[in-house]
Write a protein that holds these residues in place. Structure first.
Motif, short mmCIF file in Angstrom:
data_model
loop_
_atom_site.label_atom_id
_atom_site.label_comp_id
_atom_site.label_asym_id
_atom_site.label_seq_id
_atom_site.Cartn_x
_atom_site.Cartn_y
_atom_site.Cartn_z
N LYS A 20 0.84 -1.21 0.00
CA LYS A 20 0.00 0.00 0.00
C LYS A 20 0.87 1.25 0.00
CE LYS A 20 -1.84 3.56 2.38
NZ LYS A 20 -1.41 4.46 3.43
N GLY A 211 -7.76 8.13 6.11
CA GLY A 211 -6.61 7.25 6.35
C GLY A 211 -6.93 5.79 6.06
N ASP A 214 -4.92 2.22 4.52
CA ASP A 214 -4.19 1.22 5.32
C ASP A 214 -5.13 0.05 5.64
OD1 ASP A 214 -2.16 3.13 5.53
OD2 ASP A 214 -2.85 3.84 7.49
N LYS A 269 -0.91 8.66 13.77
CA LYS A 269 -1.55 8.90 12.47
C LYS A 269 -1.01 7.97 11.38
CE LYS A 269 -2.27 12.23 8.87
NZ LYS A 269 -1.33 12.69 7.83
#
Ligand code: ADP
Ligand code: ASP
Ligand code: MG
Length: 453
Positions: A20, A211, A214, A269
């Motif tokens: 990724k 986000g 992930d 984060k």
């Protein structure tokens, strides 16, 4: 033994990875070219891409203008995004054929975004707009690979990534559809897909929250039972503290699944809050790597728990603390149940809890139903609400026997008012609630007290 449809094909001898790449890693034509080199490494790679950096933020802003019916503001932002995409097209492709294809692609997506300006604008349209970022970045990559003569297939995440009506990944559906799609291309070593985007249980376009690429990578890795899930980002691994706030942090070579999960959930984060869970379930190692420095070791997240006390510190912003004080609590059986039922009714999850004989304090980060929650809690005691709080969390192998950790933590924080303390909920976490204005001081003091002394 790990068995998956993905292995039963002509390329079964190749090792299978999920790779990724985050926003910065695909943030320009130059970066996309670098990623293309990294993924074309002789393995069978399933590549998950984020939107180019800044794109999702721009799409969020466009949506905000559209909610406000400010089509002029939205159009200005859309044009800026279009210009950025067109620069990428110009720099990424060599031939007229692909420059034309790239420009056409941008035109289609930008026109689609523009088409919403005159329509009714709800969260459904917003989600469709937010999905365009990953669609463009993955199409850019696929065209670039094609132009470079590298064999790959672009799979739409919307054809296999789906959540249930509870908002959880629909694992069986994902596995079945992904395996089917991959097996239609048994001679292809490279697959490209979008992170972040999915469909909900009703088949509408949705996403896995900010986000979320992930999380996509981990869900796909678990579905395909790959050898390793690699999260390529703009830093050389999970650091001992938030590098944006604290100087002198360093990458941690190894973390256990539980430690990584706590760090991600409590604000680091670098990882989406729940992204470790699918990998942990299937015991698939997750490696964090730096696209800007591919040789750096990074961080390996696995089932191994290294016996070492403190690993890292993280902070979760935007926390609200709610205290319910009730003189009757000690005597009243079922008091906590009633309190928790209220949070359940309003689908609001609790992060931290502390109790005493006369009351209970909890923290939440989703305040969308705060008014109703406070009103209902008022039936059971006096309610106090503190906003602008931060959870500071210390993660490591902190079993009760490991002497001295708590002492070091409290010594480091001696000058900072602590609103709540939670220890013992797991072997891996001590959490404290502090005022947002004390966050930086707390993180710096903890780094000094736990790592640098
Ligand atoms: P990507 O776009 O690749 O998903 P993110 O911006 O989501 O990257 O995550 C990487 C960033 O996370 C780093 O650049 C860093 O500023 C920030 N970060 C916060 N806490 C940590 C930590 N403990 N370790 C490493 N990076 C962290
Ligand atoms: N593009 C999305 C975001 O910026 C998802 C991701 O990058 O992981 O939140
Ligand atoms: Mg990220």
């Amino acid at each position: 033994m790990k068995v998956s449809g993905f292995f039963f094909n002509n390329l079964k001898l190749l090792t299978v990875y999920v790779l990724k790449f985050g926003g910065t890693s695909v943030g320009s034509a130059e970066r996309i070219k670098e990623v293309a080199k990294l993924i074309n490494d002789g393995n069978r790679n399933f590549v998950v891409l984020s939107a180019m950096s800044g794109t999702t933020n721009a799409l969020v802003e466009i949506s905000e203008y559209l909610y406000k019916k400010d089509s002029e503001g939205a159009n200005k932002k859309i044009s800026a995004l279009e210009a950025k995409f067109l620069v990428t097209v110009e720099e990424l492709f060599n031939t007229e054929e692909y420059k034309k294809k790239g420009a056409e692609l941008v035109k289609n997506h930008i026109n689609h975004i523009r088409s919403f300006t005159l329509d009714m604008f709800t969260q459904y349209e917003e989600k469709e707009i937010l999905a365009q970022g990953e669609m463009v970045s993955t199409a850019f990559m696929q065209y670039h690979l094609e132009e470079s003569g590298i064999k790959s297939v672009l799979l739409s995440a919307l054809d296999f990534m789906r959540t249930t009506k509870f908002g959880e990944p629909d694992d069986n559906y994902i596995k079945e559809n992904l395996t089917k799609l991959i097996n239609e291309h048994t001679d292809v070593p490279l697959f490209i897909t979008q992170g972040y985007i999915c469909r909900n249980a009703n088949g509408m376009i949705d996403n896995l929250k900010r986000g979320g690429s992930d999380y996509s990578a981990s869900i796909i890795g678990a579905a395909l039972m790959v050898k390793e899930i690699q999260i390529w980002t703009d830093i050389d691994g999970v650091h001992t503290n938030d590098p944006r706030v604290v100087e002198d942090t360093h990458a941690i070579a190894e973390l256990s699944f539980d430690e990584a999960a706590e760090l991600a959930y409590f604000g680091a984060k670098i990882l989406h809050p729940t992204c470790v869970l699918p990998a942990k379930r299937e015991n698939i190692p997750v490696r964090i790597k730096n696209t800007l420095d591919p040789e750096a070791y990074g961080t390996l997240i696995s089932g191994n728990q290294k016996k070492e006390t403190v690993k890292a510190i993280a902070a979760k912003d935007g926390i609200t603390a709610i205290k319910i004080k009730s003189g009757r609590m000690l005597m009243a059986h079922g008091f906590l149940r009633k309190v928790f039922e209220i949070f359940e009714t309003y689908k609001t999850s609790i992060d931290m809890i502390t109790t005493s004989e006369v009351g209970v304090s909890v923290t939440i980060d989703d305040t969308s139903r705060l008014m109703e929650i406070v009103e209902d809690l008022g039936n059971y005691g006096t309610v106090t609400v503190d906003t602008d709080q931060v959870i500071v969390c210390i993660v490591g192998d902190l079993i009760a026997e490991s002497k001295g950790v708590a002492a070091k933590v409290f010594k480091a924080l001696e000058n900072i008012p602590l609103r709540m303390i939670s220890y013992g909920g797991s072997n891996h976490n001590i959490s404290m609630l502090v005022n947002a204005k004390d966050k930086k001081e707390a993180l710096v003091a903890l780094s000094k007290g736990l790592f640098n002394d």
